[in-house]
Motif scaffolding. Structure first.
Motif, PDB file in Angstrom:
ATOM      1  N   HIS A 188       5.634  76.607 -21.248  1.00 46.31           N
ATOM      2  CA  HIS A 188       4.466  76.327 -21.647  1.00 46.31           C
ATOM      3  C   HIS A 188       3.865  77.589 -22.369  1.00 46.31           C
ATOM      4  CE1 HIS A 188       2.776  72.227 -20.516  1.00 46.31           C
ATOM      5  NE2 HIS A 188       3.494  72.255 -19.417  1.00 46.31           N
ATOM      6  N   VAL A 189       2.996  77.202 -23.200  1.00 45.83           N
ATOM      7  CA  VAL A 189       2.705  78.608 -24.020  1.00 45.83           C
ATOM      8  C   VAL A 189       1.716  79.220 -23.305  1.00 45.83           C
ATOM      9  CG1 VAL A 189       1.389  79.470 -26.231  1.00 45.83           C
ATOM     10  CG2 VAL A 189       2.915  77.362 -26.300  1.00 45.83           C
ATOM     11  N   GLU A 190       0.741  78.634 -22.497  1.00 46.04           N
ATOM     12  CA  GLU A 190      -0.229  79.342 -21.700  1.00 46.04           C
ATOM     13  C   GLU A 190      -0.497  78.497 -20.340  1.00 46.04           C
ATOM     14  OE1 GLU A 190      -4.783  79.864 -22.388  1.00 46.04           O
ATOM     15  OE2 GLU A 190      -3.660  79.934 -24.259  1.00 46.04           O
ATOM     16  N   GLU A 191      -1.289  78.956 -19.468  1.00 47.52           N
ATOM     17  CA  GLU A 191      -1.359  78.101 -18.241  1.00 47.52           C
ATOM     18  C   GLU A 191      -2.247  76.906 -18.581  1.00 47.52           C
ATOM     19  OE1 GLU A 191      -4.702  79.602 -15.476  1.00 47.52           O
ATOM     20  OE2 GLU A 191      -5.351  80.725 -17.238  1.00 47.52           O
ATOM     21  N   LEU A 240       4.277  64.617 -15.947  1.00 49.09           N
ATOM     22  CA  LEU A 240       3.594  65.152 -16.952  1.00 49.09           C
ATOM     23  C   LEU A 240       2.893  66.489 -16.721  1.00 49.09           C
ATOM     24  CD1 LEU A 240       1.870  61.738 -18.203  1.00 49.09           C
ATOM     25  CD2 LEU A 240       3.463  63.082 -19.661  1.00 49.09           C
ATOM     26  N   THR A 241       2.928  67.377 -17.609  1.00 47.45           N
ATOM     27  CA  THR A 241       2.053  68.610 -17.369  1.00 47.45           C
ATOM     28  C   THR A 241       1.528  68.903 -18.813  1.00 47.45           C
ATOM     29  OG1 THR A 241       4.243  69.967 -17.681  1.00 47.45           O
ATOM     30  CG2 THR A 241       3.494  69.573 -15.556  1.00 47.45           C
ATOM     31  N   GLY A 242       0.263  69.425 -18.558  1.00 47.71           N
ATOM     32  CA  GLY A 242      -0.650  69.756 -19.930  1.00 47.71           C
ATOM     33  C   GLY A 242      -1.306  71.138 -19.705  1.00 47.71           C
ATOM     34  N   ASP A 243      -1.324  71.836 -20.868  1.00 44.53           N
ATOM     35  CA  ASP A 243      -1.781  73.464 -20.733  1.00 44.53           C
ATOM     36  C   ASP A 243      -3.221  73.375 -21.807  1.00 44.53           C
ATOM     37  OD1 ASP A 243      -1.202  73.934 -23.431  1.00 44.53           O
ATOM     38  OD2 ASP A 243       0.900  74.377 -22.728  1.00 44.53           O
ATOM     39  N   CYS A 244      -3.616  74.713 -21.697  1.00 45.17           N
ATOM     40  CA  CYS A 244      -4.756  74.956 -22.198  1.00 45.17           C
ATOM     41  C   CYS A 244      -4.576  75.132 -23.704  1.00 45.17           C
ATOM     42  CB  CYS A 244      -5.248  76.365 -21.595  1.00 45.17           C
ATOM     43  SG  CYS A 244      -5.674  76.231 -19.801  1.00 45.17           S
ATOM     44  N   THR A 245      -3.572  74.970 -24.250  1.00 44.28           N
ATOM     45  CA  THR A 245      -3.419  75.020 -25.752  1.00 44.28           C
ATOM     46  C   THR A 245      -3.104  73.799 -26.379  1.00 44.28           C
ATOM     47  OG1 THR A 245      -0.919  75.442 -25.397  1.00 44.28           O
ATOM     48  CG2 THR A 245      -2.388  77.183 -25.436  1.00 44.28           C
ATOM     49  N   ARG A 246      -3.540  72.529 -25.582  1.00 47.03           N
ATOM     50  CA  ARG A 246      -3.471  71.148 -25.812  1.00 47.03           C
ATOM     51  C   ARG A 246      -2.156  70.675 -25.886  1.00 47.03           C
ATOM     52  NH1 ARG A 246      -2.118  70.112 -31.560  1.00 47.03           N
ATOM     53  NH2 ARG A 246      -1.753  71.811 -32.481  1.00 47.03           N
ATOM     54  N   HIS A 247      -0.831  71.377 -25.102  1.00 43.15           N
ATOM     55  CA  HIS A 247       0.226  70.605 -25.414  1.00 43.15           C
ATOM     56  C   HIS A 247       0.688  69.916 -24.164  1.00 43.15           C
ATOM     57  CE1 HIS A 247       1.621  72.395 -29.025  1.00 43.15           C
ATOM     58  NE2 HIS A 247       0.699  73.588 -28.660  1.00 43.15           N
ATOM     59  N   ILE A 248       1.168  68.880 -24.004  1.00 43.73           N
ATOM     60  CA  ILE A 248       1.709  68.060 -22.964  1.00 43.73           C
ATOM     61  C   ILE A 248       3.053  67.999 -23.076  1.00 43.73           C
ATOM     62  CG2 ILE A 248       1.490  65.687 -21.662  1.00 43.73           C
ATOM     63  CD1 ILE A 248      -0.967  65.282 -23.510  1.00 43.73           C
ATOM     64  N   HIS A 249       3.866  68.331 -21.864  1.00 43.60           N
ATOM     65  CA  HIS A 249       5.228  67.864 -21.743  1.00 43.60           C
ATOM     66  C   HIS A 249       5.540  66.962 -20.714  1.00 43.60           C
ATOM     67  CE1 HIS A 249       6.737  71.867 -23.705  1.00 43.60           C
ATOM     68  NE2 HIS A 249       5.792  72.320 -23.375  1.00 43.60           N
ATOM     69  N   LEU A 250       6.469  66.159 -21.274  1.00 43.03           N
ATOM     70  CA  LEU A 250       7.203  65.159 -20.167  1.00 43.03           C
ATOM     71  C   LEU A 250       8.318  65.513 -19.501  1.00 43.03           C
ATOM     72  CD1 LEU A 250       7.574  62.126 -19.332  1.00 43.03           C
ATOM     73  CD2 LEU A 250       8.610  61.841 -21.537  1.00 43.03           C
ATOM     74  N   TRP A 251       8.633  65.259 -18.292  1.00 41.28           N
ATOM     75  CA  TRP A 251       9.722  65.700 -17.423  1.00 41.28           C
ATOM     76  C   TRP A 251      10.353  64.558 -17.090  1.00 41.28           C
ATOM     77  CZ3 TRP A 251       9.200  70.529 -13.915  1.00 41.28           C
ATOM     78  CH2 TRP A 251       8.269  71.339 -14.380  1.00 41.28           C
ATOM     79  N   SER A 304      -7.788  70.646 -28.228  1.00 41.59           N
ATOM     80  CA  SER A 304      -7.971  72.131 -27.372  1.00 41.59           C
ATOM     81  C   SER A 304      -7.395  71.489 -25.873  1.00 41.59           C
ATOM     82  CB  SER A 304      -9.523  72.407 -27.117  1.00 41.59           C
ATOM     83  OG  SER A 304     -10.340  71.528 -27.151  1.00 41.59           O
ATOM     84  N   SER A 305      -7.697  72.289 -25.057  1.00 43.74           N
ATOM     85  CA  SER A 305      -7.273  72.315 -23.465  1.00 43.74           C
ATOM     86  C   SER A 305      -7.075  70.835 -22.878  1.00 43.74           C
ATOM     87  CB  SER A 305      -8.117  73.121 -22.616  1.00 43.74           C
ATOM     88  OG  SER A 305      -7.407  73.034 -21.402  1.00 43.74           O
ATOM     89  N   VAL A 306      -5.777  70.571 -22.353  1.00 41.55           N
ATOM     90  CA  VAL A 306      -5.868  69.342 -21.830  1.00 41.55           C
ATOM     91  C   VAL A 306      -5.998  69.414 -20.412  1.00 41.55           C
ATOM     92  CG1 VAL A 306      -4.145  67.332 -21.176  1.00 41.55           C
ATOM     93  CG2 VAL A 306      -4.126  68.586 -23.341  1.00 41.55           C
ATOM     94  N   GLU A 307      -7.315  68.833 -20.087  1.00 50.39           N
ATOM     95  CA  GLU A 307      -7.904  69.044 -18.593  1.00 50.39           C
ATOM     96  C   GLU A 307      -7.405  67.920 -17.399  1.00 50.39           C
ATOM     97  OE1 GLU A 307     -10.559  71.707 -18.076  1.00 50.39           O
ATOM     98  OE2 GLU A 307      -9.232  72.002 -19.380  1.00 50.39           O
ATOM     99  N   ASP A 308      -6.939  66.808 -17.927  1.00 48.94           N
ATOM    100  CA  ASP A 308      -6.410  66.175 -16.850  1.00 48.94           C
ATOM    101  C   ASP A 308      -5.430  64.943 -17.597  1.00 48.94           C
ATOM    102  OD1 ASP A 308      -6.038  65.005 -14.250  1.00 48.94           O
ATOM    103  OD2 ASP A 308      -7.925  64.382 -14.028  1.00 48.94           O
ATOM    104  N   LEU A 309      -4.449  64.409 -16.724  1.00 52.33           N
ATOM    105  CA  LEU A 309      -3.448  63.505 -17.004  1.00 52.33           C
ATOM    106  C   LEU A 309      -3.252  62.479 -15.821  1.00 52.33           C
ATOM    107  CD1 LEU A 309      -0.762  66.121 -18.270  1.00 52.33           C
ATOM    108  CD2 LEU A 309      -1.821  64.242 -19.989  1.00 52.33           C
TER     109      LEU A 309
END
Length: 394
Positions: A169-172, A187-198, A217-222
């Motif tokens: 992730h680029v940021e926390e 799924l994890t999402g960060d404060c730079t708007r990116h969501i990764h699939l595991w 902007s920031s992804v707050e919840d998934l």
């Protein structure tokens, strides 16, 4: 509606079937409740297994705290409260006192969010933690859970290597969710708007290099859909809620966008297990219900909280009931099944008739979760303590 706190600030115990307060070594922003082997159950005393992540003061070490809470008894009737000290000591000798056992694992940096994988096996109990340092760790806490059954609390914080770590992730970030329908998918999402699939593999995870990134902007919840295995939802500080399908290429995977879902940041969402509804909470202090069959506008809107919403969650077995917490130091319980449109008057204030209960007494409530197995039991974490309670209303 029942307001649980009297004007004196002390809880009105007649409004509760059970109310207990407990503390970890440091504040915990986030926690989760284990789907344990005891299964669905009723009655008292209550047992709960909780995993929390600390937000320790500067310079202090952080940890993941694994807790077993047991012997949680119901509130004593009023006429029991005037017992002598001797009688109370006798009660405690008879094993009526609540028991808290803990085990701790060292965690590099404060824990932004923590979630337990719902698919627990004999071999592993996986927990994902979002570190303030920008990494997501997976831990196997099966040994620590085992130790809580055989030993007392361990004072020392154990140094355990994470089962797996992702540093891409680029940021926390704060958002993460395990799938209920596909074992080990995260799924994890960060404060730079990116969501990764595991995607789980034999001994680790394959984390997508290409991200789901159509938020501004920031992804707050998934939230994974509880019944459609490829579908998930997200919310963001860009005020929108999005629905995705992971069968499509990430740049085409966003199927629906609800722009301006709230008038400010959308902080939290939760997907109903039984009905096609999502509940959302925003910085505007508003809680909204969304019907996935008709997302052009909200199905219901509740304005009771006077500060940003910090957590929302549907009741695990009653599809019309949900809980919300806010920065106004309140936890509210709601029932959509109440069809009246007449507002209730509490303390000279109008409140919606769907408002069942207001729980107070904690400061800076960050997260709440229903106990997955014990009907109507709710847990909350705040700046200095946890509450576990059951109201007369749910």
């Amino acid at each position: 509606a029942v307001v649980s706190t009297q004007s004196t600030g002390t809880p009105d115990m007649s409004a509760y079937e059970m109310l207990h307060n407990f503390r970890a070594r440091a504040s915990c922003l986030s926690f989760d409740v284990l789907r344990d082997r005891l299964g669905p159950r009723e009655g008292f005393p209550v047992t709960a297994y909780v995993v929390a992540g600390t937000q320790a003061e500067q310079g202090k070490k952080n940890s993941i705290v694994i807790m077993k809470l047991s012997n949680l008894n119901q509130v004593k009737p009023e006429d029991d409260e005037e017992k002598s000290e001797d009688e109370e000591e006798d009660d405690e000798d008879e094993g009526n006192k609540e028991v808290l056992k803990t085990a701790e694992i060292y965690h590099a940096g404060p824990v932004n969010r923590i979630r337990i994988c719902p698919h627990v096996s004999d071999a592993h109990t996986f927990v994902a933690s979002w570190s303030e340092k920008g990494k997501v760790h997976i831990w196997d806490i099966a040994p620590q859970l085992g130790s809580l059954e055989t030993e007392g609390s361990t004072k020392e914080v154990q140094k355990v290597k994470p089962f797996f770590t992702f540093g891409g992730h680029v940021e926390e970030g704060y958002s993460m969710d395990w799938s209920l329908t596909r074992k080990g998918y995260l799924l994890t999402g960060d404060c730079t708007r990116h969501i990764h699939l595991w995607t789980p593999r034999e001994a680790d995870w394959l984390v997508s290099q290409t991200t789901y990134s159509s938020h501004g902007s920031s992804v707050e919840d998934l939230q994974w859909s509880p019944n459609e295995e490829h579908v998930f939802a997200s919310c963001s500080t860009d005020k929108s809620i999005k629905i995705w399908d992971d069968r499509a290429q990430p740049h085409k995977a966003c199927m629906i966008t609800v722009p301006d879902a709230h008038s400010a940041d959308v902080n939290v969402i939760n997907w109903n297990r039984m009905e096609p509804f999502i509940v959302s909470g925003g910085d505007d202090g508003v809680v909204k219900i969304w019907d996935l069959r008709k997302l052009d506008t909200h199905a219901a809107l509740f304005k009771h909280h006077t500060a940003p919403i910090t957590s929302v969650e549907w009741h695990p077995t009653d599809s019309s009931v949900f809980a919300a917490s806010g920065e106004d130091n309140q936890v509210s319980l709601w029932d959509l099944g109440v069809e009246s449109t007449e507002p209730l008057i509490i303390d000279n204030q109008e409140v919606p008739p769907q408002l069942l209960f207001i729980h107070q007494g904690q400061e800076e409530i960050k997260e709440l979760h229903w106990h997955p197995h014990v009907q109507g039991v709710l847990l909350t974490t705040s700046l200095d303590s946890f509450n576990i309670f059951k109201t007369i209303s749910v």
